[in-house]
Design an enzyme around this catalytic site. Sequence first.
Site, PDB file in Angstrom:
ATOM      1  N   ARG A 172      -5.377   6.245   2.822  1.00  0.00           N
ATOM      2  CA  ARG A 172      -5.019   6.441   4.231  1.00  0.00           C
ATOM      3  C   ARG A 172      -6.018   7.365   4.949  1.00  0.00           C
ATOM      4  O   ARG A 172      -6.593   8.267   4.332  1.00  0.00           O
ATOM      5  CB  ARG A 172      -3.604   6.989   4.338  1.00  0.00           C
ATOM      6  CG  ARG A 172      -3.479   8.423   3.913  1.00  0.00           C
ATOM      7  CD  ARG A 172      -2.028   8.789   3.705  1.00  0.00           C
ATOM      8  NE  ARG A 172      -1.828  10.220   3.630  1.00  0.00           N
ATOM      9  CZ  ARG A 172      -0.808  10.791   3.029  1.00  0.00           C
ATOM     10  NH1 ARG A 172       0.118  10.052   2.428  1.00  0.00           N
ATOM     11  NH2 ARG A 172      -0.683  12.097   3.024  1.00  0.00           N
ATOM     12  N   HIS A 190     -10.381   5.911  -7.939  1.00  0.00           N
ATOM     13  CA  HIS A 190     -11.822   5.804  -8.187  1.00  0.00           C
ATOM     14  C   HIS A 190     -12.663   6.489  -7.111  1.00  0.00           C
ATOM     15  O   HIS A 190     -13.687   7.113  -7.415  1.00  0.00           O
ATOM     16  CB  HIS A 190     -12.202   4.330  -8.336  1.00  0.00           C
ATOM     17  CG  HIS A 190     -11.504   3.688  -9.496  1.00  0.00           C
ATOM     18  ND1 HIS A 190     -11.395   2.330  -9.666  1.00  0.00           N
ATOM     19  CD2 HIS A 190     -10.846   4.249 -10.554  1.00  0.00           C
ATOM     20  CE1 HIS A 190     -10.720   2.072 -10.780  1.00  0.00           C
ATOM     21  NE2 HIS A 190     -10.370   3.226 -11.328  1.00  0.00           N
ATOM     22  N   GLU A 231     -14.960  -3.998  -6.171  1.00  0.00           N
ATOM     23  CA  GLU A 231     -13.947  -4.919  -5.633  1.00  0.00           C
ATOM     24  C   GLU A 231     -14.577  -6.131  -4.950  1.00  0.00           C
ATOM     25  O   GLU A 231     -13.982  -7.210  -4.905  1.00  0.00           O
ATOM     26  CB  GLU A 231     -13.035  -4.180  -4.648  1.00  0.00           C
ATOM     27  CG  GLU A 231     -12.001  -3.261  -5.285  1.00  0.00           C
ATOM     28  CD  GLU A 231     -12.551  -1.967  -5.881  1.00  0.00           C
ATOM     29  OE1 GLU A 231     -13.766  -1.699  -5.749  1.00  0.00           O
ATOM     30  OE2 GLU A 231     -11.763  -1.238  -6.503  1.00  0.00           O
ATOM     31  N   GLU A 280       5.546   7.387   2.097  1.00  0.00           N
ATOM     32  CA  GLU A 280       5.017   6.699   0.917  1.00  0.00           C
ATOM     33  C   GLU A 280       5.692   5.343   0.755  1.00  0.00           C
ATOM     34  O   GLU A 280       6.692   5.047   1.414  1.00  0.00           O
ATOM     35  CB  GLU A 280       5.246   7.549  -0.333  1.00  0.00           C
ATOM     36  CG  GLU A 280       4.291   8.729  -0.461  1.00  0.00           C
ATOM     37  CD  GLU A 280       2.866   8.311  -0.830  1.00  0.00           C
ATOM     38  OE1 GLU A 280       2.638   7.157  -1.234  1.00  0.00           O
ATOM     39  OE2 GLU A 280       1.966   9.161  -0.683  1.00  0.00           O
TER      40      GLU A 280
HETATM   41  C1  LIG Z   1      -1.608  -0.027   2.454  1.00  0.00           C
HETATM   42  C2  LIG Z   1      -1.948   0.854   1.286  1.00  0.00           C
HETATM   43  C3  LIG Z   1      -2.111   2.221   1.463  1.00  0.00           C
HETATM   44  C4  LIG Z   1      -2.473   3.042   0.397  1.00  0.00           C
HETATM   45  N1  LIG Z   1      -2.669   4.375   0.614  1.00  0.00           N
HETATM   46  C5  LIG Z   1      -3.163   5.147  -0.377  1.00  0.00           C
HETATM   47  C6  LIG Z   1      -3.529   6.510  -0.128  1.00  0.00           C
HETATM   48  O1  LIG Z   1      -3.386   7.028   0.977  1.00  0.00           O
HETATM   49  N2  LIG Z   1      -4.059   7.239  -1.148  1.00  0.00           N
HETATM   50  C7  LIG Z   1      -4.245   6.699  -2.394  1.00  0.00           C
HETATM   51  O2  LIG Z   1      -4.757   7.394  -3.269  1.00  0.00           O
HETATM   52  N3  LIG Z   1      -3.862   5.411  -2.675  1.00  0.00           N
HETATM   53  C8  LIG Z   1      -3.356   4.636  -1.692  1.00  0.00           C
HETATM   54  N4  LIG Z   1      -3.008   3.333  -1.944  1.00  0.00           N
HETATM   55  C9  LIG Z   1      -3.107   2.812  -3.312  1.00  0.00           C
HETATM   56  C10 LIG Z   1      -4.563   2.511  -3.670  1.00  0.00           C
HETATM   57  O3  LIG Z   1      -5.156   1.711  -2.690  1.00  0.00           O
HETATM   58  C11 LIG Z   1      -4.658   1.799  -4.998  1.00  0.00           C
HETATM   59  O4  LIG Z   1      -4.195   2.646  -6.012  1.00  0.00           O
HETATM   60  C12 LIG Z   1      -6.070   1.330  -5.321  1.00  0.00           C
HETATM   61  O5  LIG Z   1      -6.115   0.850  -6.634  1.00  0.00           O
HETATM   62  C13 LIG Z   1      -7.084   2.438  -5.139  1.00  0.00           C
HETATM   63  O6  LIG Z   1      -8.376   1.964  -5.389  1.00  0.00           O
HETATM   64  P1  LIG Z   1      -9.179   2.465  -6.676  1.00  0.00           P
HETATM   65  O7  LIG Z   1      -8.444   1.866  -7.856  1.00  0.00           O
HETATM   66  O8  LIG Z   1     -10.537   1.879  -6.499  1.00  0.00           O
HETATM   67  O9  LIG Z   1      -9.138   3.936  -6.654  1.00  0.00           O
HETATM   68  C14 LIG Z   1      -2.641   2.490  -0.889  1.00  0.00           C
HETATM   69  C15 LIG Z   1      -2.472   1.117  -1.078  1.00  0.00           C
HETATM   70  C16 LIG Z   1      -2.129   0.297  -0.007  1.00  0.00           C
HETATM   71  C17 LIG Z   1      -1.989  -1.191  -0.237  1.00  0.00           C
END
Ligand SMILES: Cc1cc2nc3c(=O)[nH]c(=O)nc-3n(C[C@H](O)[C@H](O)[C@H](O)COP(=O)(O)O)c2cc1C
Length: 484
Positions: A172, A190, A231, A280
Amino acid sequence: MIKKQEGNPLDLRHWLEEIEAEGELTKVDGADWNLEIGAISELNVKKAQNSALLFDQITGYREGFRVLTCSTSSPKRLASILRLDVDSTHKSLVTGLRGKPKQWEKESVDYEPVYTEDGPIFENVQSGEEVDLFTFPSPLWHEKDGGRYIGTGCSVVTKDYDSDWINVGTYRVMIHDKNHVGLDMVPGKHGHIQYEKYEKAGKPFPVAIVIGADPLHYLISGIEVPFGKCEYHYIGSILKEPVSVVQTQLTGLPVPSASEIVIEGWIHPGETKIEGPFGEFHGYYPAAASPAPVVKIERIYYRDNPIIMGSPPAKPPNDYSYSKAVMRSALLFDAVEAAGIPDVKGVWAHEIGGSRMFTVISIKQRYAGHARQAGHVLSQCGVGSYLGRYSIVVDEDIDPANLAEVMWAVSTRTDPELDIDIIKRAMGSKNDPMKIAYPYKAPFSSRAIIDACRPYDYINEFPEVAEASKELQESTLKKWAHLF
Ligand SMILES: Cc1cc2nc3c(=O)[nH]c(=O)nc-3n(C[C@H](O)[C@H](O)[C@H](O)COP(=O)(O)O)c2cc1C
């Protein structure tokens, strides 16, 4: 099934044309960014049949500067985003998705993104003093939010400090002022791991944030793609063609050439500011506002008439809980089968539990202990372990996605003393709304596994269900169709 898109497959506008033709898009003129867009979207997503909402003529903003919400919240739209040629039911989506994440991962090596020189994203550029994040109608989504969030359905593009790994994650993004945003990356994500390396080296961390593209983009940046993988490769393997990217002018990070808005800048080492609170996925504000890294935005790129992709969390069902339910159900189904559970008929990760805390599996019982085995594996396998709560096992006559049927089975086929197993000190979360009541120092929480199958040792004597047979129901529905 919505037809396959043509042209640049990550161009949000192609997708919008297609869903509009299918009656899956509603245009809303004249809403206020200040709570109205959030409240309309929240009420919309709770309707049994809902469409995506495209807000225009937003109070105080130029016509054409738009916000899209509810893009992933119907089976038909989700099937189209995931490029699945299936009819639009929960079950067919889960079945259609099964095995796909493994396949995407395997094929992703073949889909290196392709760099192009130009793209619609460069139609407008703000740099230096011109940078003004208030150019766009970022919503104040809910009354108790700490600020206006430009990034919810966004994708944060970053690069590793000591390798070429590009990560694209959904985190976010809250506006602090005209050229600063707060970025909430949970430790262990990540993007956060990459950020820590720069911070340790005392170097500014380059960040480009994509605020709008085909929803497939944030659907994939919002799921756990393995560490070290990009990704864009995954998105390419779903599209069956490489993602077309351009390099941003300042940091050189790759962003989709057809993005709607991209904001770019640096996190300077140690620079934080109070961010949040923000709701959340489970429907609570589990934490107070707290310091989060600040990105100083030095350049903004946007298409003519740009569209913010909005996907705010809230009490479920929320904007993205349906997509999470489908994706996680397919992953859980694959995981329990891989663990050797036979005769699984269906799995559903209910939206009401944030698609994590209330999961159901239906099985055809084959042997004594089969139901408990299925429930414990569902609860403790990799995909199911984080912030789980209730894992329920039902017989094959119960649709795991139908909450009324599931709770009927829980009410009538369990004896609490016999049929609820508790696992203590399992994997919890700092975001657990119940953490306030726990005796633990670390983020543990317990699990209940509810065996709501007919008792295997009395399966043949168990009372018959008192309802019309399937055949009688079908013939009645056919003959008396006008009544139903
Ligand atoms: C709409 C949406 C909002 C999200 N907001 C957050 C956030 O604010 N912080 C966070 O750490 N993960 C958030 N997530 C979860 C991460 O996007 C998710 O864990 C993702 O795997 C993170 O990418 P990474 O694996 O490359 O770190 C959100 C997911 C969605 C779909």
